[in-house]
Write a protein that holds these residues in place. Structure first.
Motif, short mmCIF file in Angstrom:
data_model
loop_
_atom_site.label_atom_id
_atom_site.label_comp_id
_atom_site.label_asym_id
_atom_site.label_seq_id
_atom_site.Cartn_x
_atom_site.Cartn_y
_atom_site.Cartn_z
N GLY A 109 -9.13 16.31 8.01
CA GLY A 109 -10.33 15.63 7.57
C GLY A 109 -10.92 16.31 6.36
O GLY A 109 -10.57 17.45 6.04
N PRO A 110 -11.77 15.60 5.67
CA PRO A 110 -12.26 14.26 5.98
C PRO A 110 -11.23 13.19 5.64
O PRO A 110 -10.22 13.45 4.98
CB PRO A 110 -13.51 14.13 5.09
CG PRO A 110 -13.21 14.99 3.90
CD PRO A 110 -12.39 16.14 4.44
N THR A 111 -11.54 11.98 6.08
CA THR A 111 -10.66 10.85 5.82
C THR A 111 -11.49 9.57 5.81
O THR A 111 -12.55 9.52 6.46
CB THR A 111 -9.56 10.75 6.90
OG1 THR A 111 -8.62 9.74 6.54
CG2 THR A 111 -10.13 10.47 8.28
N GLY A 112 -11.03 8.58 5.10
CA GLY A 112 -11.74 7.31 5.08
C GLY A 112 -10.95 6.22 4.37
O GLY A 112 -10.13 6.51 3.50
N VAL A 113 -11.21 5.00 4.75
CA VAL A 113 -10.59 3.82 4.14
C VAL A 113 -11.73 2.90 3.70
O VAL A 113 -12.68 2.68 4.46
CB VAL A 113 -9.66 3.10 5.15
CG1 VAL A 113 -9.09 1.82 4.56
CG2 VAL A 113 -8.53 4.04 5.59
N ALA A 114 -11.61 2.37 2.48
CA ALA A 114 -12.63 1.46 1.97
C ALA A 114 -12.83 0.32 2.97
O ALA A 114 -11.87 -0.18 3.57
CB ALA A 114 -12.22 0.91 0.61
N GLU A 115 -14.07 -0.09 3.15
CA GLU A 115 -14.42 -1.08 4.17
C GLU A 115 -13.55 -2.33 4.10
O GLU A 115 -13.08 -2.83 5.12
CB GLU A 115 -15.90 -1.43 4.06
CG GLU A 115 -16.40 -2.23 5.24
CD GLU A 115 -17.91 -2.43 5.22
OE1 GLU A 115 -18.36 -3.36 5.91
OE2 GLU A 115 -18.62 -1.66 4.56
N ALA A 116 -13.31 -2.85 2.92
CA ALA A 116 -12.53 -4.08 2.76
C ALA A 116 -11.07 -3.91 3.18
O ALA A 116 -10.36 -4.90 3.39
CB ALA A 116 -12.60 -4.56 1.31
N TRP A 117 -10.61 -2.66 3.31
CA TRP A 117 -9.21 -2.39 3.63
C TRP A 117 -9.02 -1.88 5.06
O TRP A 117 -7.90 -1.60 5.48
CB TRP A 117 -8.66 -1.37 2.63
CG TRP A 117 -8.47 -1.97 1.28
CD1 TRP A 117 -9.43 -2.12 0.31
CD2 TRP A 117 -7.28 -2.54 0.76
NE1 TRP A 117 -8.89 -2.73 -0.79
CE2 TRP A 117 -7.57 -3.00 -0.54
CE3 TRP A 117 -5.99 -2.71 1.26
CZ2 TRP A 117 -6.62 -3.62 -1.34
CZ3 TRP A 117 -5.04 -3.31 0.45
CH2 TRP A 117 -5.36 -3.76 -0.83
N VAL A 167 0.86 -1.18 0.00
CA VAL A 167 0.00 0.00 0.00
C VAL A 167 0.90 1.23 0.00
O VAL A 167 1.74 1.38 0.88
CB VAL A 167 -0.93 0.04 1.23
CG1 VAL A 167 -1.75 1.32 1.26
CG2 VAL A 167 -1.84 -1.19 1.25
N ALA A 168 0.73 2.08 -0.99
CA ALA A 168 1.49 3.32 -1.06
C ALA A 168 0.66 4.45 -0.47
O ALA A 168 -0.52 4.60 -0.82
CB ALA A 168 1.85 3.65 -2.50
N ILE A 169 1.26 5.22 0.44
CA ILE A 169 0.62 6.40 0.99
C ILE A 169 1.37 7.58 0.41
O ILE A 169 2.58 7.70 0.60
CB ILE A 169 0.71 6.44 2.54
CG1 ILE A 169 0.17 5.17 3.17
CG2 ILE A 169 0.04 7.70 3.09
CD1 ILE A 169 -1.32 4.98 3.09
N ARG A 170 0.65 8.44 -0.32
CA ARG A 170 1.32 9.57 -0.98
C ARG A 170 0.33 10.70 -1.21
O ARG A 170 -0.88 10.50 -1.15
CB ARG A 170 1.93 9.13 -2.30
CG ARG A 170 0.91 8.63 -3.32
CD ARG A 170 1.56 8.37 -4.67
NE ARG A 170 0.66 7.84 -5.65
CZ ARG A 170 -0.25 8.53 -6.33
NH1 ARG A 170 -0.42 9.82 -6.11
NH2 ARG A 170 -1.02 7.95 -7.24
N VAL A 228 -5.10 1.07 -7.42
CA VAL A 228 -6.48 1.33 -7.01
C VAL A 228 -6.48 2.11 -5.70
O VAL A 228 -5.76 1.76 -4.76
CB VAL A 228 -7.25 -0.01 -6.83
CG1 VAL A 228 -8.66 0.24 -6.32
CG2 VAL A 228 -7.28 -0.78 -8.13
N ILE A 229 -7.29 3.16 -5.62
CA ILE A 229 -7.41 3.94 -4.39
C ILE A 229 -8.17 3.12 -3.36
O ILE A 229 -9.25 2.60 -3.63
CB ILE A 229 -8.16 5.27 -4.64
CG1 ILE A 229 -7.41 6.13 -5.65
CG2 ILE A 229 -8.36 6.03 -3.32
CD1 ILE A 229 -8.21 7.31 -6.16
N VAL A 230 -7.58 2.99 -2.16
CA VAL A 230 -8.24 2.25 -1.08
C VAL A 230 -8.51 3.13 0.15
O VAL A 230 -9.18 2.70 1.08
CB VAL A 230 -7.41 1.00 -0.68
CG1 VAL A 230 -7.28 0.05 -1.87
CG2 VAL A 230 -6.05 1.37 -0.13
#
Length: 156
Positions: A90-98, A26-29, A74-76
């Protein structure tokens, strides 16, 4: 939901989380300006149109004040700061599956470090949902009498 205050001079280091995310593929950028449309679609489809509108403000900043979590192109997840008000996270969020993989914490810290780099000593987490998460992750403190804060007289 109350607002929370974070001492940006006492943030945990970001690098260990970035290494952990890299190991998990997972890349955070920072988002690129030309990624606004796919990111807004991700936010609208997974969270809300109002959040998608809100993060659009972050694309006008230099540097862009929106971070994304990407896996295999893919954005997660996403995190933003200074979109609602100055010094606000904020805001912030992570896809449920991730969720549950540390992505939210990595995005939070990347954004808070961005606030510190902009010269702030304190950051505000507006309308903090998971209070315990923010307390544990960055020692955030609940701001007394901050609910509803700036989130009043909203349009339907």
């Amino acid at each position: 939901m109350p607002d929370m205050l974070v001492n940006l001079l006492k943030l945990p280091p970001l690098e260990p989380l970035m290494i952990e995310m890299e190991r998990a593929s997972v890349a955070i950028r920072r988002a690129q300006p030309f990624e606004m449309t796919p990111l807004r679609s991700f936010v609208k489809n997974n969270f809300s149109l109002t959040w998608a509108d809100e993060i659009s403000v972050g694309f006008s900043h230099k540097p862009v004040s929106v971070y994304i979590a990407v896996s295999d192109g893919v954005i997660v997840g996403f995190g933003a700061y200074e979109c609602t008000r100055r010094a606000f996270f904020g805001p912030t969020g992570v896809a449920e599956a991730w969720q549950g993989r540390g992505i939210g914490k990595a995005l939070l810290l990347a954004c808070l470090w961005g606030l510190q780099e902009a010269g702030y000593v304190y950051g505000i987490i507006g309308r903090a949902g998971p209070i315990n998460f923010y307390q544990k992750a960055v020692n955030a403190l609940v701001i007394p009498d901050s609910d509803p804060g700036i989130y009043t007289d909203l349009l339907n």
